[in-house]
Design a protein around this motif. Sequence first.
Motif, PDB file in Angstrom:
ATOM      1  N   ILE A 179      -6.656  -0.885   7.760  1.00  0.00           N
ATOM      2  CA  ILE A 179      -5.258  -1.292   7.667  1.00  0.00           C
ATOM      3  C   ILE A 179      -4.719  -1.584   9.062  1.00  0.00           C
ATOM      4  CG2 ILE A 179      -2.968  -0.549   6.884  1.00  0.00           C
ATOM      5  CD1 ILE A 179      -4.894   1.514   5.129  1.00  0.00           C
ATOM      6  N   TYR A 180      -3.986  -2.694   9.184  1.00  0.00           N
ATOM      7  CA  TYR A 180      -3.484  -3.159  10.471  1.00  0.00           C
ATOM      8  C   TYR A 180      -1.954  -3.297  10.428  1.00  0.00           C
ATOM      9  CZ  TYR A 180      -8.397  -4.424  11.147  1.00  0.00           C
ATOM     10  OH  TYR A 180      -9.773  -4.387  11.242  1.00  0.00           O
ATOM     11  N   PRO A 235      -6.353 -12.412 -11.713  1.00  0.00           N
ATOM     12  CA  PRO A 235      -5.079 -13.137 -11.804  1.00  0.00           C
ATOM     13  C   PRO A 235      -4.535 -13.488 -10.416  1.00  0.00           C
ATOM     14  CG  PRO A 235      -4.726 -10.779 -12.116  1.00  0.00           C
ATOM     15  CD  PRO A 235      -6.215 -10.986 -12.071  1.00  0.00           C
ATOM     16  N   ASP A 236      -3.596 -14.405 -10.383  1.00  0.00           N
ATOM     17  CA  ASP A 236      -2.917 -14.715  -9.127  1.00  0.00           C
ATOM     18  C   ASP A 236      -2.172 -13.468  -8.663  1.00  0.00           C
ATOM     19  OD1 ASP A 236      -3.781 -17.343  -9.148  1.00  0.00           O
ATOM     20  OD2 ASP A 236      -2.022 -18.066 -10.238  1.00  0.00           O
ATOM     21  N   LEU A 237      -2.283 -13.193  -7.381  1.00  0.00           N
ATOM     22  CA  LEU A 237      -1.705 -11.965  -6.844  1.00  0.00           C
ATOM     23  C   LEU A 237      -0.736 -12.276  -5.706  1.00  0.00           C
ATOM     24  CD1 LEU A 237      -4.996  -9.863  -6.743  1.00  0.00           C
ATOM     25  CD2 LEU A 237      -3.102  -9.568  -8.345  1.00  0.00           C
ATOM     26  N   PRO A 238       0.354 -11.534  -5.635  1.00  0.00           N
ATOM     27  CA  PRO A 238       1.330 -11.765  -4.566  1.00  0.00           C
ATOM     28  C   PRO A 238       0.878 -11.146  -3.247  1.00  0.00           C
ATOM     29  CG  PRO A 238       2.016  -9.902  -5.898  1.00  0.00           C
ATOM     30  CD  PRO A 238       0.776 -10.457  -6.559  1.00  0.00           C
ATOM     31  N   LYS A 239       1.434 -11.643  -2.159  1.00  0.00           N
ATOM     32  CA  LYS A 239       1.201 -11.026  -0.864  1.00  0.00           C
ATOM     33  C   LYS A 239       2.085  -9.790  -0.711  1.00  0.00           C
ATOM     34  CE  LYS A 239      -0.104 -15.128   1.854  1.00  0.00           C
ATOM     35  NZ  LYS A 239      -1.374 -14.603   2.382  1.00  0.00           N
ATOM     36  N   GLY A 240       1.547  -8.763  -0.077  1.00  0.00           N
ATOM     37  CA  GLY A 240       2.337  -7.596   0.262  1.00  0.00           C
ATOM     38  C   GLY A 240       2.597  -7.563   1.755  1.00  0.00           C
ATOM     39  N   GLN A 241       3.184  -6.462   2.231  1.00  0.00           N
ATOM     40  CA  GLN A 241       3.559  -6.408   3.637  1.00  0.00           C
ATOM     41  C   GLN A 241       2.464  -5.876   4.548  1.00  0.00           C
ATOM     42  OE1 GLN A 241       4.533  -4.420   1.247  1.00  0.00           O
ATOM     43  NE2 GLN A 241       4.906  -2.310   1.964  1.00  0.00           N
ATOM     44  N   CYS A 242       1.410  -5.251   3.974  1.00  0.00           N
ATOM     45  CA  CYS A 242       0.383  -4.595   4.793  1.00  0.00           C
ATOM     46  C   CYS A 242      -0.856  -5.463   4.950  1.00  0.00           C
ATOM     47  CB  CYS A 242      -0.012  -3.247   4.173  1.00  0.00           C
ATOM     48  SG  CYS A 242       1.304  -2.017   4.190  1.00  0.00           S
ATOM     49  N   ARG A 243      -1.171  -5.787   6.186  1.00  0.00           N
ATOM     50  CA  ARG A 243      -2.393  -6.549   6.469  1.00  0.00           C
ATOM     51  C   ARG A 243      -3.578  -5.587   6.471  1.00  0.00           C
ATOM     52  NH1 ARG A 243      -4.827  -8.532  11.552  1.00  0.00           N
ATOM     53  NH2 ARG A 243      -5.810 -10.566  11.177  1.00  0.00           N
ATOM     54  N   LEU A 260       0.832  -1.196   0.000  1.00  0.00           N
ATOM     55  CA  LEU A 260       0.000   0.000   0.000  1.00  0.00           C
ATOM     56  C   LEU A 260       0.870   1.250   0.000  1.00  0.00           C
ATOM     57  CD1 LEU A 260      -2.629  -0.924   2.764  1.00  0.00           C
ATOM     58  CD2 LEU A 260      -2.797  -1.335   0.306  1.00  0.00           C
ATOM     59  N   ASP A 261       0.398   2.258  -0.689  1.00  0.00           N
ATOM     60  CA  ASP A 261       1.017   3.577  -0.623  1.00  0.00           C
ATOM     61  C   ASP A 261      -0.098   4.601  -0.507  1.00  0.00           C
ATOM     62  OD1 ASP A 261       2.955   5.482  -0.494  1.00  0.00           O
ATOM     63  OD2 ASP A 261       3.678   5.236  -2.552  1.00  0.00           O
ATOM     64  N   ILE A 262       0.204   5.763   0.051  1.00  0.00           N
ATOM     65  CA  ILE A 262      -0.811   6.797   0.229  1.00  0.00           C
ATOM     66  C   ILE A 262      -0.403   8.071  -0.489  1.00  0.00           C
ATOM     67  CG2 ILE A 262       0.170   7.576   2.434  1.00  0.00           C
ATOM     68  CD1 ILE A 262      -2.776   8.148   3.319  1.00  0.00           C
TER      69      ILE A 262
END
Length: 400
Positions: A351-352, A217-225, A45-47
């Motif tokens: 966002i957590y 499509p298949d999507l990767p995991k990112g760092q933000c829960r 995520l970016d803001i």
Amino acid sequence: MKVLFILLIIFLFIALWLSIDFYLGRKKQLMKLERKEYPFWQSSLDIFTEGPDLFDDFFSELKKAKHHIHILFYIVKDDQFSTDFFNLLKEKASEGVEVRLLLDRIGSYKVKKAAIQSLEREGIKFSFSQKPKFPFLFYTLQARNHRKITVIDGKVGYIGGFNIGKEYIDLKPKLSPWRDYHIKMAGEGVAGLQNEFLTDWYESYKENTLTNPVYFPDLPKGQCRHKLIPSKGAFLEDTFSALIRQAKKSIFIGTPYFIPSQKLLNDLSAALNRGVSLTIIVPKVADHPLVKEASYRYLRKLLKQGAIVYEFSNGFYHAKTLIIDDEICDVGTANFDHRSLFINYEINCYIYDHEFIEKVKKVIETDIHDSRRMTLKELNRFNPVRTLKEWVAGLLTLFL
């Protein structure tokens, strides 16, 4: 005297008709709604807080699209920036990219028929969302699709408060600079944005693509829960209430319109009573009549209990965010008002992730620096014009 009596009867008849229309229209909407909540996802995520930066990135990502572009906005204006936006979509359609554009019918009323026809000639699929219709014309005029969702190739998404128009890129002096919060998402959560767009698209355009794997499509995991929570005029009040009630240390609310329900006002009051700090940012400059005055009776109560309220003074503040104990951060499309709680289609991202929340807090620190603290003394100062506006605003609370 007879004329006045007739006018009074006509006024009462219209008021009764509008009340029945709204009540039955909302009842019909609620009958078909079910609470919808997605699982926790991991995304990058970016803001973005400034329009020029957001739309430089947004247009850049649109230009990279290879398969499809799905866009939903509440507002698109009739100005040069909107024309540039349309021209980019036409360019991508000419390259063979599928483009679907969904705009709220009332919010984007300035989009002309000729512009729509031009888009469709280039192969763009276009539809208005939430078209007013009988038998509940008044209610359907009020029930807006206030979401802002973009999905590019099923892999990159955007959600937040910005729309398409010159004010959003700081070209309208009265409302400049425009301050807003908009999230760019890459990763698992994009599937949720895609699902919500295609659901709204089917409702408006009657094209069902929800089961087509090419859009997922298949999507990767990112760092933000995080978790996406959509709403359609129901359940959002309960969601906000649950967040506020669990607060132990602090609550921050950023909103252009602070017009809470009685339940949420009670929740905030109770939080203050148990020692939770409450900080609120609202704009000093209003973009709609009476919305500032509508907030004052709620702010007075909270200020008396020790809440801290800031008026953003460096342009117009349009951000929609809620932070609880520095552990949960909500950024989305919903305002802290009756329309978002009880009428509009909205979508929020909860966002957590500690690192992302710290980034949002730094943004808020900047916004507080550009604000002036509101005092109870100034709100209570004798001002008959403001008092009259507050009274009128109180009558129209649900529609502001």
